[in-house]
Design a protein around this motif. Sequence first.
Motif, PDB file in Angstrom:
ATOM      1  N   UNK A   1       0.804  -1.219   0.000  1.00 50.09           N
ATOM      2  CA  UNK A   1       0.000   0.000   0.000  1.00 50.09           C
ATOM      3  C   UNK A   1       0.834   1.264   0.000  1.00 50.09           C
ATOM      4  N   UNK A   2       1.989   1.230   0.661  1.00 53.19           N
ATOM      5  CA  UNK A   2       2.830   2.429   0.742  1.00 53.19           C
ATOM      6  C   UNK A   2       3.463   2.773  -0.595  1.00 53.19           C
ATOM      7  N   UNK A   3       3.479   1.823  -1.528  1.00 56.39           N
ATOM      8  CA  UNK A   3       4.078   2.097  -2.837  1.00 56.39           C
ATOM      9  C   UNK A   3       3.255   3.039  -3.690  1.00 56.39           C
ATOM     10  N   UNK A   4       1.955   3.126  -3.393  1.00 58.41           N
ATOM     11  CA  UNK A   4       1.109   4.031  -4.161  1.00 58.41           C
ATOM     12  C   UNK A   4       1.044   3.657  -5.635  1.00 58.41           C
TER      13      UNK A   4
ATOM     14  N   UNK B   1      15.275   0.500  -4.770  1.00 55.22           N
ATOM     15  CA  UNK B   1      16.160   0.521  -3.600  1.00 55.22           C
ATOM     16  C   UNK B   1      15.759   1.574  -2.566  1.00 55.22           C
ATOM     17  N   UNK B   2      14.535   2.106  -2.701  1.00 57.42           N
ATOM     18  CA  UNK B   2      14.104   3.156  -1.781  1.00 57.42           C
ATOM     19  C   UNK B   2      12.994   2.695  -0.828  1.00 57.42           C
ATOM     20  N   UNK B   3      12.642   1.441  -0.865  1.00 58.65           N
ATOM     21  CA  UNK B   3      11.552   0.956  -0.026  1.00 58.65           C
ATOM     22  C   UNK B   3      11.953   0.876   1.441  1.00 58.65           C
ATOM     23  N   UNK B   4      11.243   1.598   2.287  1.00 59.10           N
ATOM     24  CA  UNK B   4      11.592   1.613   3.715  1.00 59.10           C
ATOM     25  C   UNK B   4      11.184   0.307   4.400  1.00 59.10           C
ATOM     26  N   UNK B   5      10.006  -0.229   4.046  1.00 55.77           N
ATOM     27  CA  UNK B   5       9.589  -1.501   4.629  1.00 55.77           C
ATOM     28  C   UNK B   5      10.591  -2.602   4.262  1.00 55.77           C
ATOM     29  N   UNK B   6      11.066  -2.517   3.039  1.00 53.59           N
ATOM     30  CA  UNK B   6      12.033  -3.517   2.557  1.00 53.59           C
ATOM     31  C   UNK B   6      13.388  -3.339   3.235  1.00 53.59           C
ATOM     32  N   UNK B   7      13.865  -2.124   3.286  1.00 58.42           N
ATOM     33  CA  UNK B   7      15.221  -1.885   3.789  1.00 58.42           C
ATOM     34  C   UNK B   7      15.362  -2.181   5.282  1.00 58.42           C
TER      35      UNK B   7
ATOM     36  N   UNK C   1       9.176  -6.951   6.791  1.00 60.63           N
ATOM     37  CA  UNK C   1       8.443  -8.113   6.265  1.00 60.63           C
ATOM     38  C   UNK C   1       9.349  -9.337   6.322  1.00 60.63           C
ATOM     39  N   UNK C   2       9.080 -10.301   7.200  1.00 58.63           N
ATOM     40  CA  UNK C   2       9.868 -11.531   7.209  1.00 58.63           C
ATOM     41  C   UNK C   2       9.670 -12.313   5.907  1.00 58.63           C
ATOM     42  N   UNK C   3      10.667 -13.102   5.546  1.00 62.08           N
ATOM     43  CA  UNK C   3      10.613 -13.945   4.339  1.00 62.08           C
ATOM     44  C   UNK C   3      10.370 -13.116   3.074  1.00 62.08           C
ATOM     45  N   UNK C   4      10.863 -11.870   3.065  1.00 61.64           N
ATOM     46  CA  UNK C   4      10.589 -11.012   1.927  1.00 61.64           C
ATOM     47  C   UNK C   4      11.323 -11.471   0.677  1.00 61.64           C
TER      48      UNK C   4
ATOM     49  N   UNK D   1       8.116 -11.861  -1.759  1.00 64.28           N
ATOM     50  CA  UNK D   1       8.905 -11.044  -2.678  1.00 64.28           C
ATOM     51  C   UNK D   1       8.027 -10.059  -3.445  1.00 64.28           C
ATOM     52  N   UNK D   2       6.752 -10.381  -3.621  1.00 65.16           N
ATOM     53  CA  UNK D   2       5.875  -9.489  -4.380  1.00 65.16           C
ATOM     54  C   UNK D   2       5.677  -8.152  -3.685  1.00 65.16           C
ATOM     55  N   UNK D   3       5.776  -8.106  -2.347  1.00 58.64           N
ATOM     56  CA  UNK D   3       5.575  -6.828  -1.662  1.00 58.64           C
ATOM     57  C   UNK D   3       6.734  -5.866  -1.940  1.00 58.64           C
ATOM     58  N   UNK D   4       7.911  -6.400  -2.318  1.00 57.90           N
ATOM     59  CA  UNK D   4       9.006  -5.530  -2.746  1.00 57.90           C
ATOM     60  C   UNK D   4       8.633  -4.818  -4.038  1.00 57.90           C
ATOM     61  N   UNK D   5       8.011  -5.551  -4.954  1.00 64.17           N
ATOM     62  CA  UNK D   5       7.541  -4.949  -6.207  1.00 64.17           C
ATOM     63  C   UNK D   5       6.502  -3.875  -5.905  1.00 64.17           C
ATOM     64  N   UNK D   6       5.547  -4.187  -5.025  1.00 62.35           N
ATOM     65  CA  UNK D   6       4.497  -3.233  -4.711  1.00 62.35           C
ATOM     66  C   UNK D   6       5.016  -1.965  -4.066  1.00 62.35           C
ATOM     67  N   UNK D   7       6.015  -2.094  -3.187  1.00 59.99           N
ATOM     68  CA  UNK D   7       6.522  -0.917  -2.479  1.00 59.99           C
ATOM     69  C   UNK D   7       7.408  -0.055  -3.367  1.00 59.99           C
ATOM     70  N   UNK D   8       8.326  -0.679  -4.079  1.00 56.85           N
ATOM     71  CA  UNK D   8       9.317   0.110  -4.825  1.00 56.85           C
ATOM     72  C   UNK D   8       8.870   0.470  -6.243  1.00 56.85           C
ATOM     73  N   UNK D   9       7.970  -0.332  -6.819  1.00 57.54           N
ATOM     74  CA  UNK D   9       7.514  -0.074  -8.185  1.00 57.54           C
ATOM     75  C   UNK D   9       6.057   0.359  -8.236  1.00 57.54           C
ATOM     76  N   UNK D  10       5.356   0.224  -7.106  1.00 54.18           N
ATOM     77  CA  UNK D  10       3.989   0.710  -7.029  1.00 54.18           C
ATOM     78  C   UNK D  10       2.998  -0.095  -7.864  1.00 54.18           C
ATOM     79  N   UNK D  11       1.824   0.544  -8.067  1.00 54.93           N
ATOM     80  CA  UNK D  11       0.767  -0.107  -8.844  1.00 54.93           C
ATOM     81  C   UNK D  11       1.231  -0.383 -10.257  1.00 54.93           C
ATOM     82  N   UNK D  12       1.941   0.540 -10.868  1.00 54.40           N
ATOM     83  CA  UNK D  12       2.375   0.366 -12.257  1.00 54.40           C
ATOM     84  C   UNK D  12       3.333  -0.810 -12.389  1.00 54.40           C
ATOM     85  N   UNK D  13       4.279  -0.904 -11.462  1.00 59.60           N
ATOM     86  CA  UNK D  13       5.208  -2.031 -11.521  1.00 59.60           C
ATOM     87  C   UNK D  13       4.503  -3.359 -11.304  1.00 59.60           C
TER      88      UNK D  13
END
Length: 476
Positions: free
Chosen positions: A344-347, A354-360, A364-367, A372-384
């Motif tokens: 949700x924070x990816x907007x 490399x700017x995702x705060x939740x990721x860095x 998220x355990x087992x990211x 791994x998909x939540x990394x896409x959602x946070x750093x690449x957003x809806x478009x990614x």
Amino acid sequence: MLGNNPYRKGIDWWMVLLYVALVGFGWANLYAANFNPETGVFFSVDAEYFKQLVWIGISIISVSIIMILDAKLYVEISTFVYIISIILLLVVLAVGKEVHGAKAWFELGPIRFQPVEFTKLGTALLIARFMSRYNFQFTTANALKIGGILLLPIALVLLQNDTGSALIFFTFLLPMFREGMSPHILLLGVVAAATAIASLLIGDEWVMAIVLLVSAMVITVKFQNNNQHNFGIFAVLIGIGASAMTWGITLLLHKHVELSVLFLIGAGVTTMFVLIRMVTRRFYRIFMVLVYMWAGLAMSFGTSFVFENVLIEHQRTRINILFGKEDDPLGAGYNVNQSLIAIGSGGFSGKGYLQGTQTKFNFVPKQSTDFIFCTVGEEWGFMGSFVLIGLYLLFFMRLISLAEKQHSAFSRVYGYCVASIFFFHFAVNISMTIGLMPVIGIPLPFFSYGGSSLWGFSILLFIFLKLDTNRNELIR
């Protein structure tokens, strides 16, 4: 074994391009999930992204060998691969390493291997060979044989306490449906799944009551349409009477009887009268109504037992959280909650690579694996996320299109098996990360960290691509 075809002849390069895109995008996000800007280290040989590069290299070597060999070889070794995979499942039960409650891994130093990935391949090859026999039909005998091929690995994987991987083998029903299996099998599966979910949500006794009510209405209408007057009503009333009589007797004896047992008694008496009428009047169209009724009753009656006695505690907790029966944001529900926050924070356009705060900050355990998909959602957003899902959809559409072009039944069935396996992983993994399904440890193909899964997915795919190079030939 080298065959007559040159190495690159007939390769579907669009499929290869999609494979490269998914693997490359997956590795980039795996790097993002492991990258720590505070250390100042750009690249480390100890990190998961480096190990994944090694597995990518091994996968490339493996698929190169696959493409060199003769396509007919994969038909010949199908039984051998299946037997070896079953042996590996047996061995891992004895000497395997337990990871997250599942004894499903071989560990050799820094290398872990999950034999179920090899079993998917063996099962797909053997089913394709069995169903490509000359003049194959879905007789009862053939259905039982295919059921045995599937149930053996399912049972062994369940013994490893790896429920998620066991569910994958049910996807082989889809290629069977394509090859002429009765649609009633799939509908029975839908009925079973719906009654199981409903039983967990509202209770098995309520679901059994609904199943019996609907069945009684259908039985009554069926007999009336067959000009058998009110026999359907009579059979239903006899069943209700048997249940009431049983309840009355137990009441007089000061015994307690479960409502579900009364439902089963009533259904059994009604079924007996309907079967007698069905045989004497040769009204066989009513038979499937009884099958659906008992499938629903059996699943609703058995759901509570399986839930309480087969599933382990953390699996029950995850299901209860999914259905809103429990709330444990700092325990069993922590992973999914943090995943939803990250996505949700990816907007719309994301926070940037490399700017995702939740990721860095490792919220998220087992990211690197399941989430791994939540990394896409946070750093690449809806478009990614939209682009990634679009790539997978193109991948599935291309797989099915190639499978339909196969002249050989073996290649076609195997292609559908591969498409079914990939789609199950894709749908379940993303559903887990957004809270639509309980977390059952299913990796996202080509994205999640793991050597055995990447290697297994690559081999599954490229064996089909090799078969596709001979699409106009009869391979069996």
